[in-house]
Write a protein that holds these residues in place. Structure first.
Motif, mmCIF file in Angstrom:
data_model
loop_
_atom_site.group_PDB
_atom_site.id
_atom_site.type_symbol
_atom_site.label_atom_id
_atom_site.label_comp_id
_atom_site.label_asym_id
_atom_site.label_seq_id
_atom_site.Cartn_x
_atom_site.Cartn_y
_atom_site.Cartn_z
ATOM 1 N N ILE A 107 0.866 -1.176 0.000
ATOM 2 C CA ILE A 107 0.000 0.000 0.000
ATOM 3 C C ILE A 107 0.900 1.223 0.000
ATOM 4 C CG2 ILE A 107 -1.777 1.289 1.230
ATOM 5 C CD1 ILE A 107 -2.635 -1.349 2.546
ATOM 6 N N ARG A 108 0.862 1.999 -1.083
ATOM 7 C CA ARG A 108 1.675 3.206 -1.191
ATOM 8 C C ARG A 108 0.851 4.407 -0.741
ATOM 9 N NH1 ARG A 108 5.532 3.205 -5.269
ATOM 10 N NH2 ARG A 108 5.881 5.366 -4.637
ATOM 11 N N LEU A 109 1.453 5.240 0.130
ATOM 12 C CA LEU A 109 0.771 6.416 0.638
ATOM 13 C C LEU A 109 1.672 7.640 0.556
ATOM 14 C CD1 LEU A 109 -0.920 5.293 3.993
ATOM 15 C CD2 LEU A 109 -2.066 5.747 1.830
ATOM 16 N N ALA A 110 1.043 8.793 0.319
ATOM 17 C CA ALA A 110 1.775 10.048 0.504
ATOM 18 C C ALA A 110 1.921 10.283 1.999
ATOM 19 C CB ALA A 110 1.014 11.200 -0.147
ATOM 20 N N GLY A 111 2.971 11.001 2.360
ATOM 21 C CA GLY A 111 3.204 11.276 3.772
ATOM 22 C C GLY A 111 4.675 11.213 4.084
ATOM 23 N N GLY A 112 4.995 10.863 5.317
ATOM 24 C CA GLY A 112 6.383 10.816 5.724
ATOM 25 C C GLY A 112 6.882 12.172 6.175
ATOM 26 N N HIS A 113 8.178 12.211 6.494
ATOM 27 C CA HIS A 113 8.783 13.426 7.041
ATOM 28 C C HIS A 113 10.089 13.728 6.335
ATOM 29 C CE1 HIS A 113 5.951 12.133 10.147
ATOM 30 N NE2 HIS A 113 5.924 13.400 10.543
ATOM 31 N N GLY A 114 10.552 14.952 6.492
ATOM 32 C CA GLY A 114 11.840 15.345 5.966
ATOM 33 C C GLY A 114 12.950 14.987 6.928
ATOM 34 N N HIS A 115 14.190 15.261 6.521
ATOM 35 C CA HIS A 115 15.344 14.864 7.330
ATOM 36 C C HIS A 115 15.387 15.581 8.677
ATOM 37 C CE1 HIS A 115 17.563 18.634 6.579
ATOM 38 N NE2 HIS A 115 17.021 18.594 5.373
ATOM 39 N N ALA A 116 14.700 16.724 8.794
ATOM 40 C CA ALA A 116 14.653 17.445 10.067
ATOM 41 C C ALA A 116 13.435 17.066 10.902
ATOM 42 C CB ALA A 116 14.668 18.947 9.816
ATOM 43 N N GLY A 117 12.634 16.119 10.405
ATOM 44 C CA GLY A 117 11.475 15.660 11.151
ATOM 45 C C GLY A 117 10.192 16.395 10.830
ATOM 46 N N GLN A 118 10.220 17.295 9.825
ATOM 47 C CA GLN A 118 9.013 18.036 9.469
ATOM 48 C C GLN A 118 8.122 17.186 8.556
ATOM 49 O OE1 GLN A 118 11.925 18.357 8.106
ATOM 50 N NE2 GLN A 118 11.821 18.979 5.955
ATOM 51 N N GLU A 119 6.800 17.279 8.735
ATOM 52 C CA GLU A 119 5.863 16.520 7.908
ATOM 53 C C GLU A 119 5.900 17.035 6.476
ATOM 54 O OE1 GLU A 119 1.510 14.963 8.922
ATOM 55 O OE2 GLU A 119 1.447 17.050 8.194
ATOM 56 N N THR A 120 6.027 16.117 5.508
ATOM 57 C CA THR A 120 6.062 16.528 4.101
ATOM 58 C C THR A 120 4.667 16.603 3.502
ATOM 59 O OG1 THR A 120 6.426 14.224 3.451
ATOM 60 C CG2 THR A 120 8.374 15.618 3.729
ATOM 61 N N SER A 121 3.757 15.730 3.941
ATOM 62 C CA SER A 121 2.351 15.807 3.525
ATOM 63 C C SER A 121 1.522 14.989 4.507
ATOM 64 C CB SER A 121 2.157 15.295 2.096
ATOM 65 O OG SER A 121 2.554 13.946 1.978
ATOM 66 N N PRO A 122 0.263 15.372 4.706
ATOM 67 C CA PRO A 122 -0.563 14.671 5.690
ATOM 68 C C PRO A 122 -0.991 13.297 5.200
ATOM 69 C CG PRO A 122 -1.850 16.340 4.562
ATOM 70 C CD PRO A 122 -0.434 16.524 4.106
ATOM 71 N N LEU A 123 -1.355 12.421 6.156
ATOM 72 C CA LEU A 123 -1.826 11.081 5.829
ATOM 73 C C LEU A 123 -3.311 11.103 5.489
ATOM 74 C CD1 LEU A 123 -0.214 8.986 8.711
ATOM 75 C CD2 LEU A 123 0.427 8.910 6.287
ATOM 76 N N ASP A 124 -3.700 10.269 4.529
ATOM 77 C CA ASP A 124 -5.109 10.063 4.218
ATOM 78 C C ASP A 124 -5.543 8.784 4.937
ATOM 79 O OD1 ASP A 124 -7.624 9.660 3.235
ATOM 80 O OD2 ASP A 124 -7.096 10.004 1.126
ATOM 81 N N LEU A 125 -5.908 8.909 6.207
ATOM 82 C CA LEU A 125 -6.223 7.736 7.017
ATOM 83 C C LEU A 125 -7.528 7.070 6.607
ATOM 84 C CD1 LEU A 125 -5.125 8.946 10.571
ATOM 85 C CD2 LEU A 125 -3.900 7.443 8.985
#
Length: 352
Positions: A110-128
């Motif tokens: 299951i591929r989802l957008a989301g995750g964080h950058g190297h500094a821990g900032q959210e790159t995009s919200p999760l579609d739960l």
């Protein structure tokens, strides 16, 4: 006086030993066939015989140590339960890195957008909401889920949210990659999480079988499990992180070889029914692989002894090569279980 019980469940045999702590020696040992249909049977036969041979009552046992090659064997043979990988915020090519596609063996992703950058900032919200629909459809097809999010070791929030959703919606176990390693290599963390999820059912059955027999005979002592680096962890932890038990049996062999021989430097070879494992003892300690345990062609992020594991043992299947003009034999990596003798049936009259 304290006595320790050691149990090792291998692919072919289960062994049990009783150690007298004060005398620092083995005073009883026994061996039984590993009963895969019900592991408690083989464990029980070995444990009961070892206690009887040592003349030790169950209530006198103060610690139980369990080691096993079942996880190692499963990865070498390509066994284990079907799982699903929830892959968050990674690029298209990340599935092909670090052997992840091979480890999945066609299991769903299951591929989802989301995750964080190297500094821990959210790159995009999760579609739960979309994720809930996807995992609901897979609940009856898989035995567990692996969750890996980009830069989860810098911020595990997305992995934790997905883990909680999966457990609530499906009732299945979910493994987060950040719980297994603090390193940054996302695809390799995902591979380790996939292998961990694949082993959960098997190791849970082993621990439950051991606990069940210990309770039946009256052993009220902590149950610890040998980790791949030779250290001990609790049975409760290993149920969540069964990947920690890869190379458990061989690690126990190295520690045992050191204790039995007193050797400081040695080449230790452990030949079982499924695999052959070779490792080095230096200065009285097993060498640790800094790159992580390699088992069954997979390089994991699990800290373990530096060991070469080959899918070749006493029960290895023999394949006859018939392609082309040159024949030959190929051994392993799968093992053939020893055949169970069938009882003879006598007839009062000759068959017609």
């Amino acid at each position: 006086m304290a006595y320790f019980l050691g149990v090792d469940t291998g692919g072919t045999y289960t062994d049990a030993v009783i150690v007298d702590e004060a005398a620092d020696r083995v005073i009883g040992s026994a061996k039984s066939l590993t009963t895969r249909g019900d592991l408690a049977l083989g464990i029980g036969r070995a444990v009961d015989a070892a206690l009887s041979g040592a003349g030790v009552a169950a209530r006198e046992v103060r610690l139980v140590s369990l080691s096993t090659t079942l996880a190692t064997n499963a990865l070498v043979e390509g066994q284990g339960g079907r799982v699903a990988l929830i892959f968050i915020g990674f690029d298209d090519g990340d599935l092909d890195r670090g052997g992840l596609t091979e480890a999945l063996r066609g299991d769903p992703v299951i591929r989802l957008a989301g995750g964080h950058g190297h500094a821990g900032q959210e790159t995009s919200p999760l579609d739960l909401d979309a994720l809930e629909a996807a995992v609901s459809g897979l609940a009856d097809e898989v035995m567990g889920f692996a969750v890996a999010s980009r830069f989860a070791t810098r911020n595990p929030a997305h992995e934790i949210a997905i883990r909680d959703l999966v457990r609530r919606v499906t009732g299945r176990p979910a493994t987060c990659s950040h719980e297994l390693s603090a390193q940054l290599n996302g695809p390799k963390r995902a591979l380790t999480a996939v292998l961990n999820a694949r082993l959960i059912g098997m190791i849970d059955r082993l621990v439950a079988a051991c606990e069940r027999h210990l309770a039946e005979i009256g052993i009220d002592a902590p149950l610890m499990v040998v980790r791949g680096d030779g250290a001990l962890i609790s049975a409760a932890m290993v149920r969540e992180r069964p990947i920690e038990t890869i190379l458990s049996g061989p690690a126990a062999s190295i520690v045992g070889a050191r204790w039995l021989t007193g050797a400081q430097d040695a080449l230790v070879s452990d030949i079982g029914g499924t695999t052959t494992d070779v490792a080095l003892l230096r200065g009285g300690l097993p060498e640790i692989d800094p790159a992580g345990a390699r088992v069954g062609g997979f390089r994991t992020m699990v800290e373990a002894v530096a060991m070469r594991t080959t899918g070749l043992g006493g029960d290895s299947e023999v394949h006859l090569k018939t392609e082309g003009l040159v024949g030959g034999l190929r051994l392993g990596p799968r093992r053939l279980h020893p055949p169970v003798p069938r009882p003879l049936r006598w007839r009062s009259t000759p068959p017609g």
